[in-house]
Design an enzyme around this catalytic site. Structure first.
Site, PDB file in Angstrom:
ATOM      1  N   GLU A   1       0.856  -1.200   0.000  1.00 12.84           N
ATOM      2  CA  GLU A   1       0.000   0.000   0.000  1.00 12.84           C
ATOM      3  C   GLU A   1       0.875   1.228   0.000  1.00 12.84           C
ATOM      4  OE1 GLU A   1      -2.033  -0.241   3.704  1.00 12.84           O
ATOM      5  OE2 GLU A   1      -3.070  -2.063   3.119  1.00 12.84           O
TER       6      GLU A   1
ATOM      7  N   LYS B   1       2.064   4.733   1.618  1.00 16.74           N
ATOM      8  CA  LYS B   1       2.131   5.276   2.980  1.00 16.74           C
ATOM      9  C   LYS B   1       1.719   6.738   2.892  1.00 16.74           C
ATOM     10  CE  LYS B   1       5.166   5.240   6.987  1.00 16.74           C
ATOM     11  NZ  LYS B   1       5.168   6.649   7.334  1.00 16.74           N
TER      12      LYS B   1
ATOM     13  N   ASP C   1       0.965  10.473   3.859  1.00 18.64           N
ATOM     14  CA  ASP C   1       1.714  11.378   4.732  1.00 18.64           C
ATOM     15  C   ASP C   1       0.755  12.348   5.415  1.00 18.64           C
ATOM     16  OD1 ASP C   1       3.823  12.525   5.953  1.00 18.64           O
ATOM     17  OD2 ASP C   1       4.632  13.524   4.179  1.00 18.64           O
TER      18      ASP C   1
ATOM     19  N   ARG D   1      -3.423   9.352  17.593  1.00 19.79           N
ATOM     20  CA  ARG D   1      -2.519   8.293  18.026  1.00 19.79           C
ATOM     21  C   ARG D   1      -2.015   8.551  19.444  1.00 19.79           C
ATOM     22  NH1 ARG D   1       2.828   6.904  18.058  1.00 19.79           N
ATOM     23  NH2 ARG D   1       3.130   4.681  17.816  1.00 19.79           N
TER      24      ARG D   1
ATOM     25  N   TYR E   1      -6.569   2.293   6.351  1.00 18.17           N
ATOM     26  CA  TYR E   1      -5.582   1.291   5.984  1.00 18.17           C
ATOM     27  C   TYR E   1      -5.458   0.085   6.906  1.00 18.17           C
ATOM     28  CZ  TYR E   1      -2.782   4.168   9.197  1.00 18.17           C
ATOM     29  OH  TYR E   1      -2.341   4.874  10.268  1.00 18.17           O
TER      30      TYR E   1
ATOM     31  N   LYS F   1      10.618   3.889   2.965  1.00 19.19           N
ATOM     32  CA  LYS F   1      10.515   5.341   2.773  1.00 19.19           C
ATOM     33  C   LYS F   1      11.088   5.753   1.420  1.00 19.19           C
ATOM     34  CE  LYS F   1       9.057   7.199   6.699  1.00 19.19           C
ATOM     35  NZ  LYS F   1       9.692   8.302   7.263  1.00 19.19           N
TER      36      LYS F   1
ATOM     37  N   CYS G   1      24.106  44.930   8.115  1.00 16.90           N
ATOM     38  CA  CYS G   1      22.717  44.639   7.773  1.00 16.90           C
ATOM     39  C   CYS G   1      22.368  45.189   6.384  1.00 16.90           C
ATOM     40  CB  CYS G   1      21.790  45.233   8.831  1.00 16.90           C
ATOM     41  SG  CYS G   1      20.049  45.007   8.418  1.00 16.90           S
TER      42      CYS G   1
ATOM     43  N   CYS H   1      19.547  48.132   7.024  1.00 14.73           N
ATOM     44  CA  CYS H   1      19.767  49.388   7.749  1.00 14.73           C
ATOM     45  C   CYS H   1      21.230  49.738   7.908  1.00 14.73           C
ATOM     46  CB  CYS H   1      19.079  49.327   9.113  1.00 14.73           C
ATOM     47  SG  CYS H   1      19.937  48.247  10.265  1.00 14.73           S
TER      48      CYS H   1
ATOM     49  N   CYS I   1      21.084  41.454  13.294  1.00 14.06           N
ATOM     50  CA  CYS I   1      21.197  42.904  13.231  1.00 14.06           C
ATOM     51  C   CYS I   1      20.698  43.455  14.570  1.00 14.06           C
ATOM     52  CB  CYS I   1      20.348  43.436  12.073  1.00 14.06           C
ATOM     53  SG  CYS I   1      20.065  45.217  12.206  1.00 14.06           S
TER      54      CYS I   1
ATOM     55  N   CYS J   1      15.401  49.223  12.209  1.00 13.62           N
ATOM     56  CA  CYS J   1      15.606  48.399  11.018  1.00 13.62           C
ATOM     57  C   CYS J   1      14.222  48.002  10.477  1.00 13.62           C
ATOM     58  CB  CYS J   1      16.448  47.192  11.412  1.00 13.62           C
ATOM     59  SG  CYS J   1      16.828  46.102  10.049  1.00 13.62           S
TER      60      CYS J   1
HETATM   61  S1  IVH Z   1      -0.286   0.306   8.852  1.00 12.37           S
HETATM   62  C1  IVH Z   1       0.129  -2.068  12.698  1.00 12.37           C
HETATM   63  N1  IVH Z   1      -0.616   1.441   6.516  1.00 12.37           N
HETATM   64  O1  IVH Z   1       2.566   5.230   9.057  1.00 12.37           O
HETATM   65  C2  IVH Z   1       0.110  -1.369  11.395  1.00 12.37           C
HETATM   66  N2  IVH Z   1       0.277   2.765   8.269  1.00 12.37           N
HETATM   67  O2  IVH Z   1       5.069   4.491  10.556  1.00 12.37           O
HETATM   68  C3  IVH Z   1      -0.267   0.042  11.503  1.00 12.37           C
HETATM   69  N3  IVH Z   1       0.671   5.108   7.631  1.00 12.37           N
HETATM   70  O3  IVH Z   1       1.379   5.332  12.350  1.00 12.37           O
HETATM   71  C4  IVH Z   1       0.104   0.945  10.424  1.00 12.37           C
HETATM   72  N4  IVH Z   1      -0.052   4.948   5.560  1.00 12.37           N
HETATM   73  O4  IVH Z   1       0.175   6.737  10.618  1.00 12.37           O
HETATM   74  C5  IVH Z   1      -0.197   1.601   7.781  1.00 12.37           C
HETATM   75  N5  IVH Z   1      -1.025   2.302   4.399  1.00 12.37           N
HETATM   76  C6  IVH Z   1      -0.613   2.475   5.647  1.00 12.37           C
HETATM   77  C7  IVH Z   1      -0.152   3.715   6.129  1.00 12.37           C
HETATM   78  C8  IVH Z   1       0.308   3.821   7.448  1.00 12.37           C
HETATM   79  C9  IVH Z   1       0.444   5.763   6.479  1.00 12.37           C
HETATM   80  C10 IVH Z   1       1.261   5.733   8.839  1.00 12.37           C
HETATM   81  C11 IVH Z   1       0.524   5.483  10.104  1.00 12.37           C
HETATM   82  C12 IVH Z   1       1.483   4.834  11.045  1.00 12.37           C
HETATM   83  C13 IVH Z   1       2.790   5.169  10.441  1.00 12.37           C
HETATM   84  C14 IVH Z   1       3.791   4.083  10.780  1.00 12.37           C
END
Ligand code: IVH
Length: 688
Positions: free
Chosen positions: A111, A113, A115, A134, A222, A308, A402, A405, A420, A426
């Protein structure tokens, strides 16, 4: 059809239209028709408050009531994920999984991730009952009212959903909405958010859910930690989609780690076309029973890992370096670059941080530099392509005076920045200080940066205290001002006189005093005079106030101009004394936790809360076994009442509550909402 039947029908229709719009992106009716149905429902609900339902689509609009987030324990701890950055790391993960799984066949689900900020939603019998942040993974903030305003979070589930459900996801702010929000903020003189993640997180914690409703947030789900209908994570999330959740259709099942890597490669570039930010991918063992077998380490599950993405970089040419002067006089070197595309935006400028960083990079004019977007709005220069350097180039030296000024720059020991010292004359420092003073979290005066510039150039403002002697006549003659805007500005300045002392203390811009230290200092010393007269040791002993802040405070008050500035603010009625929060008057409610629900005749909910606290009790958000009383106002939901009854909790009416705390007999009767409004002008002392 009875009104109750029509209310039910409208709610069902609106839930369906919300789902079609937010999740399926396929609305069947126009926004106009939707608003019409919503208005009809709202009117009926106002007329028949006995049919109040916390899951009604009308609850999405939010309210002005201030949210006090209570900390609550997660039903299932919210774990984080182990991170990986290379194919090697992923191979190690795969080897660990395969060792534990043995010969059995299994798949991964990959999946994106997202942000943003994670959120955990609880549903009972298909209705949203709780939304927690959280927090520390064990306890989070209860932000249910704010979550309800997010269109992609269903208030009522559809189809064959589990009766008890906990589901997790990420609240994100899509880039288009983020850019529009920042533009609006800049226009209003507010600090723009550094990135969509910060904007999402700041929005979820806003105190007014009505304000949250205006923020363009989206929830991507997710993970389901509670019991699921099938043994496949992928299938469960597909089902969650059918119950009304927004589960982005971007995941794929992968048999091998090579398939996983193909998924990563595909999304490394393709993710830029998504409307929201992603910072990696998450690889999960798909089978729930295998997940359970694999279990977890101290903090992270063994069945999942995050990969990442590398931050995107761009290469471009350095044309020149500017030196910017901040409101505290700090000098920031900024690189002017040949325009280049980076992560969807054209970049012309990037930060060089400070003198040390410039020296470390040994940056030179016409160098080819690599830039990266970090957490800040403005990208940074991270490295230089030394091979492409012109052999005749010369090292750049930092300025000594600066640029605005002409004052000679100074550098404090242990500080990376030059600054400064000419703070009084200024121009960018003067304007910057005024801009800080009027900011939303300071005096909250509706004055944009461009208007400050205008007022400053017209010699109407030399410092922020001059705002209070500004007249309608002064302003109306300025370009771009009309009757209404001039009056609004004057009104907004007048209104700022009610801003509490701790915000004034932050607004006056004593170096190193942020919002938190201002609050702590105001609470401890209670007035500006006490802070001014405090010894260095008394200041240093204050929580969160170290030597640097203590010295900075004394330095501020050793300056005659600063004293004159404070005096002028005082003379004009700005608050320099922290209002005492009255101590509990009685201990009638000592040890009692009380839930407030619905609306009340005599007082707002905040006032009710204050009354509880003043009599030694504690206001809590959800009805549980340990609740002492449920204070039931008009329009209280049947589920809360039922829950209280099932736990045998005493339910109090508004009048019974007043009688309990002896209002009208042993205590002065506090001002009602209406009388309080009238009393404001006469400065009569009331309970609130
Ligand atoms: S699964 C036990 N799936 O990433 C599994 N997390 O570093 C729980 N996040 O705290 C997480 N997209 O806020 C999962 N597709 C995804 C995600 C995801 C973003 C975030 C989430 C988590 C953090 C973990």
């Amino acid at each position: 059809m009875t009104p109750q039947e029509r209310i039910t029908e409208l709610r069902e229709q609106l839930h369906k239209h919300n789902y079609n719009y937010y999740v399926k992106h396929n609305p069947e009716i126009s926004d106009f028709e939707f608003d019409k149905l919503l208005k009809e429902l709202q009117d009926l609900e106002n007329q028949y408050p006995e049919f109040f339902d916390p899951s009604s689509p009308t609850q999405r609009v939010g309210s002005d009531l201030s949210e006090n987030f209570t900390q609550e324990k997660h039903e299932y701890p919210m774990l984080s994920l182990a991170n990986s950055y290379s194919l090697e790391d992923l191979k190690d993960f795969d080897a660990r999984v395969r060792k534990l799984v043995g010969e059995r066949d299994f798949t991964y689900t990959c999946e994106l991730k997202y942000d943003g900020v994670s959120i955990s939603l609880q549903y009972k019998n298909g209705k949203l009952t709780r939304a927690l942040t959280r927090g520390d993974g064990i306890q989070g903030d209860n932000i249910t009212n704010n979550a309800k305003t997010i269109g992609t979070i269903p208030l009522q589930l559809h189809g064959n959903y589990p009766q008890e459900l906990e589901i997790r996801g990420e609240v994100v702010m899509p880039r288009a909405g983020f850019n529009a929000l920042n533009e609006e903020r800049i226009e209003q003189g507010d600090q723009p958010f550094a990135n969509p993640r910060n904007a999402a997180s700041g929005s979820l914690k806003l105190q007014s859910s009505k304000e949250v409703a205006r923020r363009p947030l989206q929830a991507n789900m997710y993970y389901i930690p509670s019991d699921t209908p099938t043994d496949s994570h992928y299938e469960n999330l597909s089902l969650a989609r059918s119950w009304g959740f927004n589960v982005p259709d971007l995941s794929e099942r992968c048999k091998t780690i090579d398939d996983v890597y193909a998924y990563i490669n595909k999304w490394d570039t393709k993710r830029k076309d998504l409307p929201f930010d992603t910072d990696g991918i998450v690889i999960k063992v798909d089978s729930i029973s295998l997940q359970e077998e694999l279990g977890m380490t101290a903090k992270t599950p063994r069945w999942a890992i995050a990969y990442k993405f590398k931050a995107e970089q761009a290469r471009t040419k350095l044309l020149s370096v500017d030196f910017q002067v901040g409101r505290q006089g700090t000098i920031t070197p900024v690189a002017n670059l040949e325009p280049v595309l980076l992560a969807g935006t054209i970049i012309k400028r990037a930060s060089l941080y400070n003198a040390d960083q410039m020296k470390a990079l040994d940056i030179r004019i016409n160098d080819y530099v690599y830039i990266e977007k970090g957490g800040e709005i403005i990208p940074k220069v991270v490295s230089i392509d030394v091979n492409a350097r012109d052999e005749h180039s010369q090292p750049l030296s930092f300025i000594t005076h600066c640029p605005e000024c002409g004052a000679e720059l100074v550098r404090m020991e242990d500080e990376a920045n030059f600054y400064c010292p000419n703070s009084k004359n200024c121009p960018p420092q003067i304007k910057g200080k005024i801009e800080h003073f009027v900011g939303r979290e300071a005096m909250d005066i509706a004055l944009a940066g461009a208007t400050i510039e205008q007022l400053y150039n017209a010699h109407l403002l030399k410092n922020a205290a001059d705002l209070y002697t500004l007249t309608y006549q002064d302003v109306i003659h300025l370009e771009r001002f009309a009757d209404k805007s001039a009056q609004n500005l004057i009104d907004s300045i007048q209104a700022s006189k009610k801003v509490p002392f701790h915000r004034v203390l932050y607004a006056i811009g004593i170096r190193h005093i942020g919002k938190t230290s201002a609050k702590i200092l105001a609470k401890k010393f209670k007035s500006i005079d006490a802070i001014q007269n405090a010894s260095l040791d008394e200041l240093k002993e204050t929580e969160d106030v170290g030597e640097t802040i203590a010295i900075s405070i004394q330095k501020f008050f050793n300056d005659d101009d600063n004293l004159a500035f404070i005096q002028k603010l005082k003379d004009n009625g700005v608050q320099f004394v922290e209002e005492e929060k009255a101590e509990a008057q009685t201990s009638i409610l000592e040890g009692k936790s009380i839930v407030i629900s619905g609306t009340f005749q005599q007082h707002s909910r905040d006032e009710m809360k204050e009354l509880i606290e003043r009599n030694g009790g504690k206001n809590v958000s959800g009805v549980s076994k340990s609740t002492s009383f449920l204070l039931a106002g008009e329009g209280i939901g049947p589920s809360k009442l039922e829950k209280a009854q099932s736990f045998g909790i005493q339910i109090l009416s508004e009048d019974e509550f007043y009688a309990m705390i002896g209002l009208g007999t042993t205590q002065e009767i506090p001002a009602t909402k209406e009388s309080q409004k009238k009393d404001n002008d006469s400065q009569q002392l009331s309970l609130f």
